[in-house]
Design an enzyme around this catalytic site. Structure first.
Site, mmCIF file in Angstrom:
data_model
loop_
_atom_site.group_PDB
_atom_site.id
_atom_site.type_symbol
_atom_site.label_atom_id
_atom_site.label_comp_id
_atom_site.label_asym_id
_atom_site.label_seq_id
_atom_site.Cartn_x
_atom_site.Cartn_y
_atom_site.Cartn_z
ATOM 1 N N CYS A 129 0.824 -1.205 0.000
ATOM 2 C CA CYS A 129 0.000 0.000 0.000
ATOM 3 C C CYS A 129 0.861 1.259 0.000
ATOM 4 O O CYS A 129 1.326 1.699 1.060
ATOM 5 C CB CYS A 129 -0.928 -0.015 1.215
ATOM 6 S SG CYS A 129 -1.959 1.441 1.329
ATOM 7 N N CYS A 132 -0.505 4.171 2.090
ATOM 8 C CA CYS A 132 -0.318 4.048 3.544
ATOM 9 C C CYS A 132 1.140 4.313 3.943
ATOM 10 O O CYS A 132 1.405 4.933 4.970
ATOM 11 C CB CYS A 132 -0.666 2.645 4.032
ATOM 12 S SG CYS A 132 -2.109 1.914 3.288
ATOM 13 N N ASP A 133 2.093 3.817 3.156
ATOM 14 C CA ASP A 133 3.474 3.727 3.635
ATOM 15 C C ASP A 133 4.487 4.644 2.953
ATOM 16 O O ASP A 133 5.630 4.749 3.411
ATOM 17 C CB ASP A 133 3.964 2.271 3.506
ATOM 18 C CG ASP A 133 3.146 1.338 4.388
ATOM 19 O OD1 ASP A 133 2.684 1.794 5.446
ATOM 20 O OD2 ASP A 133 2.951 0.171 4.015
#
Ligand code: NAP
Length: 302
Positions: A129, A132-133
């Site tokens: 992701c 997200c990261d």
């Protein structure tokens, strides 16, 4: 006893809920993670009609959620583990639910590379992701594996943070849309390692390198990097339906064009069903058709 239960609150499920709510069906939507599902792993959607220049995925999903909640569709959190097709009962980790009809919109989860180190370093450099990261990889060296639209979009997104992004793909040509490939080529931070696969992810406390095998020469080399993003497609979230509904060898549910599954009163839509093209736009289309079919099924019961 509800009229309709929708399992999964991604674009397909949310659209089914919108149409069901407008038909005034008493509708319960059950989601195990977050409303929006795996599409939230992409930062923007560029090809959803009506939004020139694209729209932030979170923004699109929030709008869909608001629209559904205005129709008094109830959204709850639970993970479904069992389905009784005859009784139309659904068992979750928290409760048991019953309805007259069911729509499966359970979506799909990222496919794994299944190489040594992948599991060990998930959350310690390995990610599925970018949204997200990516901020964890500011000025770091990243590799991203795959050759489809997801890789192209996420490589561009990651390049805003990373010092370099190396796309590793097992073929000589990417299958991503040409417009995305043009953007990749123009991006100075992005480079390509083609006809190659990752055979191992290495490190100590966190990722430090990947082993890359050149499929043309057969040679293997270690390539130092801080992060490995994996975008090699998705697998349907249908394990809980095995033996209950007809599916193909990949676990994709088989439906007709009205989203009717092999069990009466149970419909499927979006990425969990077998079809030829997987996009947000046709996940929404599936959801609308599934809700219409469910509405007609319930109306015929009366
Ligand atoms: P995809 O289009 O299925 O592409 C997966 C890529 O990963 C392919 O290039 C494939 O290689 C490669 N691959 C598969 N298994 C592999 C393995 N074990 N090792 C190495 N490489 C492997 O998947 P995606 O890009 O994740 O996209 C999934 C679906 O979502 C697609 O239908 C895509 O169009 C859609 N999508 C839509 C949007 C949008 O609507 N805006 C955005 C992103 C994605 P080969 O080419 O050799 O098969």
């Amino acid at each position: 006893m509800h009229d309709l239960i929708i399992i999964g609150a991604g674009p397909a499920g949310l659209t089914a809920a919108l149409y069901a709510g407008r038909s005034r069906l008493d509708t319960l939507m059950i989601e195990k993670m977050v409303v929006g599902g795996r599409i939230l792993m992409s930062e923007t959607i560029e090809n959803y009609p009506g939004f020139p220049g694209g729209i932030l995925t979170q923004e699109l999903i929030s709008r869909m959620e608001t629209q559904v909640k205005e129709l008094e569709v109830k959204i709850i959190s639970d993970e479904i583990t069992e389905l009784d097709c005859q009784k139309k009962t659904i068992k979750g980790l928290n409760s048991v639910y019953a309805s007259k009809a069911i729509i499966i919109a359970s979506g799909a989860k990222p496919r794994k590379l299944n190489v040594p180190g992948e599991e060990k370093y998930t959350g310690r450099g390995v990610s599925y992701c970018a949204t997200c990261d990516a901020p964890f990889f500011k000025d770091k060296k990243i590799v991203i594996v795959g050759g489809g639209n997801a890789v192209a979009e996420e490589a561009i997104y990651l390049s805003r943070f990373a010092s370099s992004v190396s796309v590793i793909h097992r073929r000589q040509d990417l299958r991503a849309d040409k417009i995305l490939q043009e953007k990749l080529q123009e991006n100075k931070k992005i480079n390509f390692i083609l006809s190659s696969i990752v055979t191992e992810i290495k490190g100590s406390q966190k990722v430090e390198a990947v082993t890359i095998k050149d499929l043309l020469s057969g040679k293997e080399n270690d390539f130092s990097c801080d992060g490995v993003f994996i975008y090699i497609g998705y697998e349907p979230e249908t394990t809980f339906l095995k033996g209950k509904l007809e599916m193909n060898e990949s676990g994709l549910l088989l439906t007709d064009e009205n989203m009717v599954t092999s069990a009466e009163g149970i419909f499927a839509c979006g990425d969990c069903r077998k079809k030829g093209f997987y996009q947000v736009i046709n996940a929404c289309g599936d959801g609308a058709v599934a809700a219409d079919s469910a509405y007609k099924f319930i109306a015929n019961m009366r």
